[in-house]
Scaffold this active site. Structure first.
Site, PDB file in Angstrom:
ATOM      1  N   ASN A 189       2.737 -23.119 -13.286  1.00 26.24           N
ATOM      2  CA  ASN A 189       3.490 -24.139 -14.009  1.00 26.24           C
ATOM      3  C   ASN A 189       2.898 -24.467 -15.375  1.00 26.24           C
ATOM      4  OD1 ASN A 189       5.507 -26.382 -14.152  1.00 26.24           O
ATOM      5  ND2 ASN A 189       3.622 -27.594 -14.242  1.00 26.24           N
ATOM      6  N   ASP A 198       0.332 -23.866  -6.786  1.00 26.08           N
ATOM      7  CA  ASP A 198       0.185 -25.249  -7.225  1.00 26.08           C
ATOM      8  C   ASP A 198       1.467 -25.750  -7.906  1.00 26.08           C
ATOM      9  OD1 ASP A 198      -1.640 -27.535  -7.798  1.00 26.08           O
ATOM     10  OD2 ASP A 198      -1.244 -26.978  -9.877  1.00 26.08           O
ATOM     11  N   GLU A 229       2.936 -25.781  -3.080  1.00 27.76           N
ATOM     12  CA  GLU A 229       2.688 -27.216  -3.035  1.00 27.76           C
ATOM     13  C   GLU A 229       3.889 -27.933  -3.634  1.00 27.76           C
ATOM     14  OE1 GLU A 229       0.135 -30.759  -5.175  1.00 27.76           O
ATOM     15  OE2 GLU A 229       0.658 -28.920  -6.202  1.00 27.76           O
TER      16      GLU A 229
HETATM   17 CA    CA Z   1       7.201 -26.721 -15.632  1.00 33.31          CA
END
Ligand code: CA
Ligand code: CA
Ligand code: CA
Length: 707
Positions: free
Chosen positions: A178, A310, A344
């Protein structure tokens, strides 16, 4: 949202309005050949130990400053502060790799405790310090192609995985897709700017939506000055610090300011920076490819077994359906076809969480709804009814390739805090009663469905202090120099002081070994069908079914401070039930009912002394209805009797070929499928524990969206 599975393709391709239909039992022999077993994930039998490498064991003090000299800002090393590197490393976690040596506190210790898999925090090169904290936790990567020098070298990572393989311990690496470390800043400040206010623009100024380029269309060329809500600026010393190199280009990020916690939902959660961390433009195919190549390299080079992913909720909804197949190809080519991942996604609602698997294509997720319910149950805030309700939503996770048995379950973690902290602060208990609650919590973790993940330090009774979360939940296993941690309560023990947590063996460790042995010797306790039998007051009970041996187990839990009794239905009448853990023997009457009394704060595992009764000829009917919680269609099968049968749901476009929508091995028998256009045909096939099968006739139903 785009759907990639064959089932969804069937549903979205067909014709018209919504409807309900009921199909009755019949003996359609051609359909019985579709009978399938309920899916089990490649990790369904495993037991995970989740460890923060920096906090486990220091095998090489020479790397503690990360190979640099200077002050705290440069080295990030300060073992007296809970915000900095403490010196734990890969060499320490690996240890001597000798399971016969009781003093080997590395992976051999995990082996002795009965773990079959280890999940390590991200091992990649970090931006050492950001603000007043260091990246000891691993979630601020700059270079994901190499291990962080605080943790060790590539050779030491190779030695770690080689040891794990030698001991039969799977290695799961925590990965971040991310965001990277925070090296991009904006002259305009960090406040989030919505897409409505400032849409993305191509380098030539044309407004576009990145989500429109997730089908393989070439991503437009972007400009740092023109394309974003903010102007991204990189600190000079970090302009070439990231790897893979494509991540050094500021146009590969969303550049629209921070996620506004509390007020932002949907797109803002995905395009915003997570507390300033540079939010990657995961819609861009170049980025997808680069992240697949770079992370895939760890599989090829070291033979790792899976990823924990994550902040998956914050990644665009198309990413995992594009990225994971590339990763899987690499894994298969590397001789690891069983490679798998879990994400997650911090959502405590099963209907929402299941979308991350069914729609966003994650094979599994950490089971936050389970954690939340178990926390409330073991602390006495909620009764067994809450657990029953959570398991009652398990069917939301079922598809042709997924179900709740593959969810990774846990009691606490490095963010929310430890189970020991919850127990010590949310109950009035101390001493032996507190220990009994901690044992009960771990019994639940190992004996109910899912893949148990123990957070390092819980096995020695660590609790916490202050608010018990984040930094306060990341204690050292080795002798700690953080003063608060020296004084913290230990469940089943006393404060550790200046000692190491490896020195003593604890009652919790002994229980984990017992539970591991139980799951190994009685595989049904790990992977058998789970049927909720009772959830009321302080009691929860479930059956686990060994379908091969046609044998029923009963697991039961009592969180009350008083002995508690209940009458629990089973599918095995007239049996004597022998205890495998705790409790006393019990008997079932002619209807299968077992009268059970459990001592305060205790668990029991019972096994029937005879096989399940031979069922009569099976029959099945199927009903289709609307599930207003999810907007999906619910396919529900009725199977008379109490046999722990299995039902496979089938789906096709009229005239097309049948596809398995999912297989359910616990009543109520259900799968949930997304709406589409036009009609589909639905059928169900039952297989009973004697191997007898029956199918419904096909039922035609229209499946238009209804919410
Ligand atoms: Ca993002
Ligand atoms: Ca070290
Ligand atoms: Ca079910």
């Amino acid at each position: 949202m785009r759907f990639a599975s064959p089932l969804l393709a069937v549903l979205t391709a067909a014709g018209l309005t919504a409807g309900l239909a009921v199909g009755s039992a019949s003996a359609d022999d051609s359909l019985t050949s579709f009978a399938a077993q309920s899916v089990r994930s490649p990790i369904a039998q495993d037991r995970f130990y989740f460890v923060m490498t920096d906090r486990y064991r220091d095998g090489d003090p020479s790397n503690n400053t990360g190979g640099v000299s200077g002050g705290l800002e440069q080295t990030g090393y300060e073992p007296t502060s809970d915000a900095y590197f403490h010196g734990g490393d890969l060499a320490g976690l690996t240890g001597r790799c000798d399971p016969a040596d009781p003093d080997d506190d590395g992976l051999a210790r995990l082996k002795r405790l009965g773990f079959t898999a280890v999940w390590i925090t991200p091992p990649f090169v970090q931006r050492t310090v950001q603000g007043s904290s260091a990246a000891y936790h691993g979630y601020w990567f700059l270079d994901l192609t190499r291990p962080d020098p605080h943790l060790g070298t590539e050779q030491e990572f190779a030695a770690f995985t080689a040891c794990a393989q030698r001991l039969g311990i799977k290695v799961f690496v925590d990965v971040v897709v991310n965001h990277t470390a925070d090296v991009i800043s904006y002259p305009q400040g960090n406040a989030f700017v919505s897409l409505a206010k400032a849409p993305y623009r191509t380098a030539t100024g044309r407004v576009f939506n990145p989500w429109s380029y997730t089908d393989g269309t070439a991503f437009p060329r972007l400009s740092a000055r023109r394309s974003f809500a903010k102007t991204p600026v990189v600190e000079p010393e970090y302009r070439t610090a990231k790897a893979p190199a494509v991540l050094n280009q500021v146009t590969r990020y969303h550049n629209r300011g921070d996620i506004a916690w509390g007020s932002c939902v949907g797109r803002c959660e995905m395009d915003g920076d997570f507390s300033g961390l540079d939010d990657i433009m995961t819609e861009d195919w170049t980025v997808v490819r680069a992240l697949a190549d770079a992370y895939g390299d760890w599989i090829t080079r070291y033979g790792i077994d899976g990823f924990r992913i994550d902040t998956a909720k914050h990644v665009d909804p198309y990413f995992f359906g594009r990225w994971l197949p590339l990763v899987q190809q690499t894994a298969t080519a590397a001789g690891r076809p069983q490679f798998t991942s879990f994400g997650e996604v911090w959502l405590t609602d099963a209907a929402q969480l299941s979308e991350m698997m069914l729609d966003r294509q994650l094979p599994s997720v950490l089971d936050f709804p389970y954690q939340d319910a178990v926390r409330q149950y073991v602390t006495g805030k909620a009764g067994g009814g809450l657990l029953a309700a959570v398991f009652g939503e398990d069917d939301y996770y079922t598809s042709a390739t997924t179900n709740a048995y593959g969810l990774t379950t846990f009691l606490g973690n490095h963010d929310m805090g430890r189970i020991g902290f919850f127990l010590s602060t949310e109950t009035q208990d101390s001493g032996q009663p507190l220990l009994e609650r901690a044992l009960l919590a771990h019994d639940l973790l190992y004996l109910t469905r899912g893949v148990p993940v123990v957070y390092y330090g819980d096995e020695v009774g660590m609790t916490g202090s202050g608010d018990g979360t984040d930094k306060r939940a990341r204690q050292d296993m080795f002798a700690t120099q953080v003063q608060e941690w020296q004084r913290e309560e230990r469940i089943g023990g006393s404060p550790i002081g200046s000692g190491t947590s490896f020195a003593e063996s604890t009652a919790l460790e002994a229980r984990l070994r017992d539970l591991a042995r139980l799951r190994t010797e009685h595989p049904a306790l790990a992977t058998g069908a789970m049927i909720t039998r009772y959830g009321s007051g302080a009691m929860f009970a479930a059956s686990r079914i060994d379908s091969g041996r046609r044998l029923e187990y009963l697991v039961a839990f009592n969180t009350s401070d008083q002995p508690t009794s209940a009458t629990i239905a089973t599918a095995t009448p007239g049996a004597t039930w022998q205890p495998l853990l705790g409790g006393a023997a019990a008997t079932s009457d002619g209807s299968g009912a077992v009268a059970l009394t459990l001592p305060p704060r205790s668990s029991t595992v019972l096994v029937a002394d005879r096989a399940l009764p031979t069922p009569g000829a099976p029959s099945v009917s199927v009903r289709v209805g609307k599930d207003r919680v999810t907007g999906r269609y619910r396919l529900a099968a009725e199977v008379p009797g109490a046999d722990p049968s299995t039902v496979t749901f089938l789906l096709r476009r009229p005239g097309g070929s049948w596809t398995v929508a999912g297989t359910d091995d616990a009543r109520p028998f259900r799968v949930f499928v997304p709406p589409g256009r036009g009609s589909v045909e639905v059928a169900a096939v039952v297989t009973d524990t004697a191997g007898q099968r029956a199918a419904t006739s096909p039922v035609r139903v229209r499946i238009a969206p209804f919410l």
